[in-house]
Motif scaffolding. Structure first.
Motif, short mmCIF file in Angstrom:
data_model
loop_
_atom_site.label_atom_id
_atom_site.label_comp_id
_atom_site.label_asym_id
_atom_site.label_seq_id
_atom_site.Cartn_x
_atom_site.Cartn_y
_atom_site.Cartn_z
N ILE B 63 8.78 20.23 -35.47
CA ILE B 63 7.92 21.39 -35.80
C ILE B 63 8.72 22.68 -35.65
CG2 ILE B 63 5.84 22.67 -35.11
CD1 ILE B 63 5.11 19.95 -36.21
N VAL B 64 9.48 22.76 -34.56
CA VAL B 64 10.30 23.95 -34.34
C VAL B 64 11.34 24.07 -35.46
CG1 VAL B 64 11.96 25.03 -32.76
CG2 VAL B 64 9.95 23.90 -31.84
N LYS B 65 11.88 22.93 -35.86
CA LYS B 65 12.89 22.94 -36.92
C LYS B 65 12.30 23.50 -38.23
CE LYS B 65 16.22 19.97 -39.33
NZ LYS B 65 15.83 20.42 -40.66
N GLU B 66 11.04 23.17 -38.49
CA GLU B 66 10.40 23.70 -39.71
C GLU B 66 10.38 25.22 -39.69
OE1 GLU B 66 6.50 22.04 -40.30
OE2 GLU B 66 7.26 19.99 -40.18
N ALA B 67 10.04 25.78 -38.52
CA ALA B 67 10.00 27.25 -38.39
C ALA B 67 11.40 27.83 -38.54
CB ALA B 67 9.40 27.63 -37.05
N LEU B 68 12.38 27.14 -37.94
CA LEU B 68 13.76 27.63 -38.02
C LEU B 68 14.29 27.53 -39.45
CD1 LEU B 68 15.17 26.05 -34.72
CD2 LEU B 68 14.50 28.43 -35.11
N ASP B 69 13.87 26.49 -40.14
CA ASP B 69 14.31 26.33 -41.54
C ASP B 69 13.75 27.46 -42.42
OD1 ASP B 69 15.73 24.11 -40.92
OD2 ASP B 69 14.26 22.65 -41.66
N LYS B 70 12.50 27.85 -42.11
CA LYS B 70 11.91 28.96 -42.88
C LYS B 70 12.70 30.24 -42.63
CE LYS B 70 7.21 27.25 -43.32
NZ LYS B 70 5.89 27.23 -42.75
N TYR B 71 13.11 30.42 -41.40
CA TYR B 71 13.92 31.60 -41.08
C TYR B 71 15.25 31.53 -41.83
CZ TYR B 71 16.82 34.89 -38.51
OH TYR B 71 17.67 35.92 -38.18
N HIS B 72 15.85 30.36 -41.82
CA HIS B 72 17.13 30.18 -42.53
C HIS B 72 16.95 30.45 -44.02
CE1 HIS B 72 21.02 28.65 -43.65
NE2 HIS B 72 20.48 27.71 -44.40
N GLY B 73 15.79 30.06 -44.55
CA GLY B 73 15.50 30.32 -45.97
C GLY B 73 15.51 31.81 -46.29
N LYS B 74 15.09 32.61 -45.32
CA LYS B 74 15.07 34.06 -45.52
C LYS B 74 16.42 34.70 -45.21
CE LYS B 74 10.16 34.57 -44.43
NZ LYS B 74 9.17 35.06 -43.47
N HIS B 75 17.20 34.03 -44.34
CA HIS B 75 18.52 34.56 -43.96
C HIS B 75 19.54 33.44 -44.15
CE1 HIS B 75 15.45 36.72 -41.69
NE2 HIS B 75 16.23 37.78 -41.79
N THR B 76 19.95 33.24 -45.36
CA THR B 76 20.80 32.07 -45.67
C THR B 76 22.18 32.14 -45.02
OG1 THR B 76 21.35 33.19 -47.73
CG2 THR B 76 19.67 31.45 -47.85
N ASN B 77 22.56 33.33 -44.59
CA ASN B 77 23.88 33.44 -43.91
C ASN B 77 23.80 32.98 -42.46
OD1 ASN B 77 22.22 35.72 -43.41
ND2 ASN B 77 23.97 36.74 -42.46
N ILE B 78 22.58 32.83 -41.94
CA ILE B 78 22.43 32.40 -40.53
C ILE B 78 22.02 30.93 -40.48
CG2 ILE B 78 21.20 32.81 -38.36
CD1 ILE B 78 20.92 35.73 -39.17
N THR B 79 22.92 30.14 -39.98
CA THR B 79 22.64 28.70 -39.83
C THR B 79 22.15 28.47 -38.40
OG1 THR B 79 24.45 28.26 -41.34
CG2 THR B 79 23.65 26.40 -40.04
N ILE B 80 21.15 27.62 -38.26
CA ILE B 80 20.59 27.36 -36.92
C ILE B 80 21.04 25.99 -36.44
CG2 ILE B 80 18.51 27.32 -35.52
CD1 ILE B 80 18.58 29.91 -37.00
N ASP B 81 21.60 25.97 -35.24
CA ASP B 81 21.92 24.71 -34.57
C ASP B 81 20.81 24.47 -33.54
OD1 ASP B 81 22.99 22.56 -33.29
OD2 ASP B 81 24.67 23.64 -32.36
N ASN B 82 19.86 23.62 -33.90
CA ASN B 82 18.64 23.42 -33.09
C ASN B 82 18.81 22.24 -32.12
OD1 ASN B 82 15.95 23.41 -32.24
ND2 ASN B 82 15.24 22.25 -34.00
#
Lengths: 332, 446
Positions: B63-82
C-alpha cells in the motif's frame, strides 16, 4: 686412521653464527605466518570482544543515549543502580532465583538423565538422540510451544490435570509460577549438558568399577566414590555454564512474557516486558530495556559491567573451589 | 634487495597496528551529520534515489509502495527505494553508524523525545517555514505527539484513534440498546454483559479491565478520565491528579467484580491480540477498547461479527467525543544523503489529500489532516466514522513525548498490575511514588 668425520664440535667457530642466523630467519618467518593466521582471530577478538568490553566500561561512567555524545558523569549510573532504580532489584532477584534454581536443577537433571542413559544397553542411541533433540529447538519456538502447552485455559497440561479433578494453575500467567514454568522449559532443553555429562560418565575407566565391585561397593557407593569424583571437572563445567546461562537469561523470558500477555507480536513493547507483574523481568531484559527503549545506554553499560563482574566472580570462585578440592585429594 | 628481518618485523607490526586501529575506528565512528538549513529539492533534471525505511511489511508495504509510486509518477527524477520491516532500533543503529535512510517512518511515537533532543532526526521547522506548510490542518493532539519541547522533527503520516467496540448481539441480548457514553455506564454495562459458568468461571466478559491486556493501557484508559501526565513544570503529576485516582479506583472495582484469579484464567485462555482468536472476535468479550485498525482485522478475520463502534466513554460528559490518538510519524534522520528530496516526499505523504486518503483506505488508519477527513474518496465503512469524528474533536488527546521512551508508561503499567492484584495499600502514596520514579528516570538522562 685419523678420523675425518665432521662434527658440530669440530666445525670452525666462524660457521656457527651463520647457522644460528639461518635458524633465526626460519623461526622469524614461521612467526610471521603464525601471526598472519592468527590475525583474523585477533582482529575479531579486538573488534567484537576487547573493544566492546572497554567501551562498555567507559560508557558506564557517562550519560550516553546511544545517539548523542557521551558526557562523563562519574559514578552516577552505579549510584542509581544500587540506590535509585526500584525495578532493578526485582530484575536482580529474578536472575538470582534463576541462577540458583536453574544451575542446581540443570546439572542435577543432566546428571540424572545421563546416569540412566549410561546404563541403558538396548536402544541407547535412539534414547540419547531423543533426550538431546529438544536442545536443538530454537529458544523462541520452544518457548512459544511451552506457553501454548501450559496455557491455563486451553493448554493440554491443564486439560489433562482436569481429567483427574485438579484445577490447573496459571503457569506463565501467575507471577509465582512463571519462573518455575521457565525452569521446566529450560530443563526440557538441557540436552547439551546431559550429553557432555554422559560422555564423561562413559569415559570413566571400567576397571575402577570392577575393583570396587570386588571390594563389595554397591551402585550408590560406586557412584559417590568413583563416578562423581571422576567427572567432577565436567560437572564444574556444567555448573559454570549454567550459572552464565542463567545470568544471561533473556530470550525465553521476553518471549514467554509477551506471548502469555496476549501480545506476541509486540515484543519490543516495554509495557509487556516481565509479564506477569515483572516476574520474568531478568537483569538482562531490564538492561536491554534501559539501553534500547529508555535510551539510558550509559546506565545499561553500568548494569553490564556489574553483570560481567558477577559472572567473573562466580566463575572464579567455582574454579578455585575445584582446584582446592583437587589439591586436597592429591594430598590425601 | 633483501630487507633486514628486524625492519621487516617492525613494518609488519606497524601495519598490523594501523590495520587494527583502522578497523576499530571504522567500527566505532558514527558518521554523518545533520543539515544546518533547509536543503533544496532536486531539480527536475537531477536524478536522485530516496531511501525510505518503515516497519510496514507484506500487504501494508505494498500500500505504501502505491503511494510512493504515485509520487514517483509526478517526480520521475526521484526514484524511491522502499524498505520495509525496519523498526526504530534499526533506524537508530543506521543513524549511529552514519548510514541512515533519507526518510524514516516509525510506527511509534515513544521515541520522538529522544529523536528530537539528541538531534537524531532533523529539525523540520526550516522546511515548514520555507514552504509554508500548513500545520493548522493537523489536530493539536497530533501536533503534540510529533514534536518535543517545541522541536518539530516529525510529521504525522496517518493516525490511530482509539474507541469502543461493542458486540451488538450481546448488547441486545442483555437489553442494552446503545453503547455506554460514561465510564459509570461502561462499568454497569460490563457487569450486565458478563456471563459466568456454573462453577463461577467467566464465560463471556462484559469488558476486560486488566492493565496491559490488549489495548487496556494507561495512556489510553487515562484519557477517559482526563488524567494528566505532567504538571506545568514538566514534572510527573500522577500523585496530584484526580483523574488517575478515579481511573484506578474504577478499574479496581471491575477487577474485584470478576475476581482477580478468575479474570487471569479467563484472559490467559483468549487468543493473541492480533489473531483471529482475539477475545472480541471470538464473542467472548462484549466490549473492548481498540484502535480504528481493528475494523480491518474484523473485516478480514471475522466478517460475520455484528459489532458497532463508538467514541471512548469518559468520566465527565464535557470530555466526551475525543479519545486517545497516536500514530505513524515520518522524519529525516541525521546524516540523510538527500534531505531536500526527502522533505519533498514527506510533504507529499503528510499533506497531499489524495495520498493520505489512498493510504488511509489501504491501511485502515485515520488520515492525519483535517482536510482529508472530509474527503468523499474515503471508503472506510460506517464503523470507521466514530474514529474520524473523534479525530476532529477538540477533546482528542495523546500522551506526552519523553526522553525515556516508553519507560514511564511501563512504570505506570507495572503499578496498575500491582494495584489490580491488591498489593498496593495506599493508592495516593503509590501514585506519588510513581512520580518520583518517573522523574528520577528522566533525570538519569540529563
Amino acid at each position: 686412521m685419523t678420523t675425518t668425520l665432521p662434527t658440530l664440535a669440530a666445525e670452525p667457530a666462524t660457521t656457527r653464527p651463520a647457522l644460528v642466523k639461518r635458524r633465526g630467519g626460519v623461526r622469524g618467518r614461521n612467526r610471521r605466518w603464525v601471526i598472519l593466521f592468527l590475525a583474523p582471530w585477533a582482529v575479531g577478538m579486538a573488534v567484537f570482544f576487547v573493544y566492546p568490553l572497554l567501551a562498555t566500561v567507559y560508557f558506564s561512567f557517562t550519560n550516553y543515549n546511544g545517539l548523542d555524545t557521551a558526557d562523563f558523569v562519574g559514578l552516577r549510573n552505579f549510584v542509581y543502580l544500587f540506590t535509585g532504580d526500584p525495578v532493578v532489584r526485582t530484575a536482580a532477584y529474578n536472575t538470582l532465583w534463576l541462577v540458583v534454581v536453574l544451575t542446581v536443577l540443570r546439572v542435577a537433571f543432566g546428571l540424572g538423565v545421563a546416569s540412566v542413559l549410561a546404563r541403558v544397553t538396548t536402544g541407547n542411541s535412539l534414547l540419547r538422540t531423543l533426550c538431546y533433540l529438544p536442545s536443538l529447538v530454537p529458544p523462541v519456538a520452544a518457548t512459544l510451544t511451552f506457553v501454548f502447552v501450559f496455557n491455563p485455559g486451553t493448554g493440554p497440561v491443564n486439560s489433562v490435570l482436569g481429567w483427574f479433578g485438579i484445577d490447573g494453575p496459571l503457569w506463565f500467567n501467575d507471577p509465582s509460577l512463571s519462573k518455575p514454568a521457565l525452569t521446566l522449559l529450560t530443563l526440557w532443553g538441557s540436552g547439551e549438558i546431559m550429553i557432555i555429562i554422559l560422555a564423561a560418565i562413559l569415559d570413566v575407566p571400567k576397571d575402577l568399577y570392577e575393583a570396587a565391585q570386588l571390594d563389595g561397593a554397591g551402585p550408590v557407593m560406586q557412584f559417590r566414590k568413583i563416578t562423581l569424583p571422576t567427572i567432577a571437572p565436567v560437572l564444574l563445567f556444567g555448573v559454570v555454564n549454567s550459572v552464565i546461562f542463567a545470568l544471561q537469561y533473556f530470550t525465553q523470558a521476553i518471549v514467554a512474557g509477551s506471548v502469555a500477555s496476549g501480545s506476541a507480536d509486540m515484543v519490543g513493547n516495554s509495557q509487556i516486558m516481565g509479564y506477569p507483574n515483572n516476574s520474568t523481568l531478568t537483569f538482562p531484559v531490564w538492561l536491554y530495556q534501559q539501553g534500547f527503549r529508555a535510551y539510558h545506554m550509559g546506565y545499561a553499560s553500568a548494569m553490564a559491567v556489574v553483570l560481567f563482574i558477577v559472572s567473573f566472580a562466580f566463575t572464579a570462585i567455582l574454579i578455585r573451589q575445584l582446584r582446592a578440592g583437587d589439591s586436597e585429594e592429591a594430598r590425601s | 634487495m633483501r630487507t633486514r628481518p628486524g625492519r621487516s618485523r617492525l613494518r609488519f607490526r606497524s601495519a598490523l597496528i594501523v590495520t587494527t586501529a583502522g578497523v576499530l575506528a571504522a567500527a566505532c565512528t558514527a558518521g554523518g551529520g545533520g543539515a544546518s538549513g533547509p536543503a533544496a529539492a532536486p531539480g527536475a533534471d537531477q536524478a536522485v534515489t530516496v531511501q525510505v525505511w518503515s516497519n510496514f511489511s507484506d500487504r501494508e508495504l505494498g500500500i505504501v509502495k502505491e503511494a510512493l509510486d504515485k509520487y514517483h509518477g509526478k517526480h520521475t527524477n526521484i526514484t524511491i527505494d522502499n524498505q520495509g520491516s525496519q523498526d526504530d532500533d534499526k533506524i537508530t543503529q543506521s543513524i549511529r553508524s552514519g548510514n541512515p535512510p533519507d526518510v524514516a517512518i516509525s510506527f511509534t511515537t515513544d521515541n520522538i523525545g529522544q529523536f528530537a533532543s539528541s538531534g537524531a532526526w532533523q529539525d523540520l521547522k526550516p522546511y515548514i517555514e520555507r514552504d509554508k506548510y500548513d500545520l493548522d490542518d493537523i489536530p493539536k493532539a497530533v501536533l503534540d505527539y510529533t514534536e518535543f519541547n517545541g522541536n518539530r522533527v516529525a510529521l504525522p503520516m496517518l493516525a490511530d484513534v482509539y474507541g469502543l467496540y461493542y458486540n451488538k448481539d450481546l448488547l441486545t441480548a442483555a437489553g442494552l440498546s446503545a453503547p455506554p457514553k460514561t465510564t459509570a455506564e461502561l462499568l454497569d454495562y460490563a457487569k450486565k454483559l458478563t456471563v459466568k459458568n456454573p462453577d463461577g468461571s467467566i464465560q463471556v466478559a462484559g469488558f476486560l479491565p486488566q492493565m496491559g491486556f490488549y489495548a487496556f493501557k494507561p495512556q489510553i484508559v487515562g484519557t477517559m478520565f482526563n488524567a494528566q501526565w505532567v504538571d506545568k513544570d514538566g514534572k510527573s503529576s500522577l500523585g496530584k491528579d484526580q483523574g488517575w485516582k478515579d481511573m484506578f479506583t474504577w478499574q479496581k472495582e471491575l477487577v474485584d467484580f470478576y475476581g482477580w484469579d478468575n479474570l487471569q484464567k479467563f484472559t490467559a485462555g483468549l487468543g493473541q491480540e492480533y489473531s483471529a482468536d482475539n477475545g472480541f472476535h471470538a464473542g467472548k468479550v462484549a466490549m473492548a477498547i481498540d484502535g480504528e485498525y481493528r475494523t480491518a482485522f474484523l473485516a478480514d478475520q471475522t466478517p460475520g461479527l455484528n459489532y458497532g463502534t463508538a467514541t471512548l466513554p469518559t468520566s465527565k460528559p464535557e470530555n466526551h467525543g475525543g479519545g486517545y490518538t497516536t500514530g505513524t510519524i515520518i522524519g529525516i534522520p541525521k546524516g540523510a544523503k538527500n534531505p531536500g528530496a526527502a522533505w519533498d516526499l514527506i510533504k507529499y505523504l503528510t499533506s497531499d489529500t489524495d495520498a493520505l486518503v489512498g493510504l488511509a483506505n489501504g491501511l485502515h488508519n485515520v488520515p492525519s489532516t483535517k482536510t482529508s477527513l472530509s474527503s468523499p474518496d474515503l471508503k472506510l465503512g460506517d464503523n470507521f466514522k466514530p474514529f474520524l469524528d473523534a479525530f476532529a474533536n477538540k477533546n482528542l488527546t495523546s500522551n506526552p513525548a519523553s526522553t525515556i521512551g516508553d519507560q514511564y508508561l511501563k512504570i505506570v503499567s507495572d503499578f496498575g498490575v500491582s494495584w489490580q492484584t491488591g498489593t498496593v495499600p495506599d493508592l495516593g502514596k503509590g501514585l506519588a511514588d510513581l512520580d518520583k520514579q518517573i522523574d528520577d528516570a528522566k533525570a538519569l538522562g540529563k
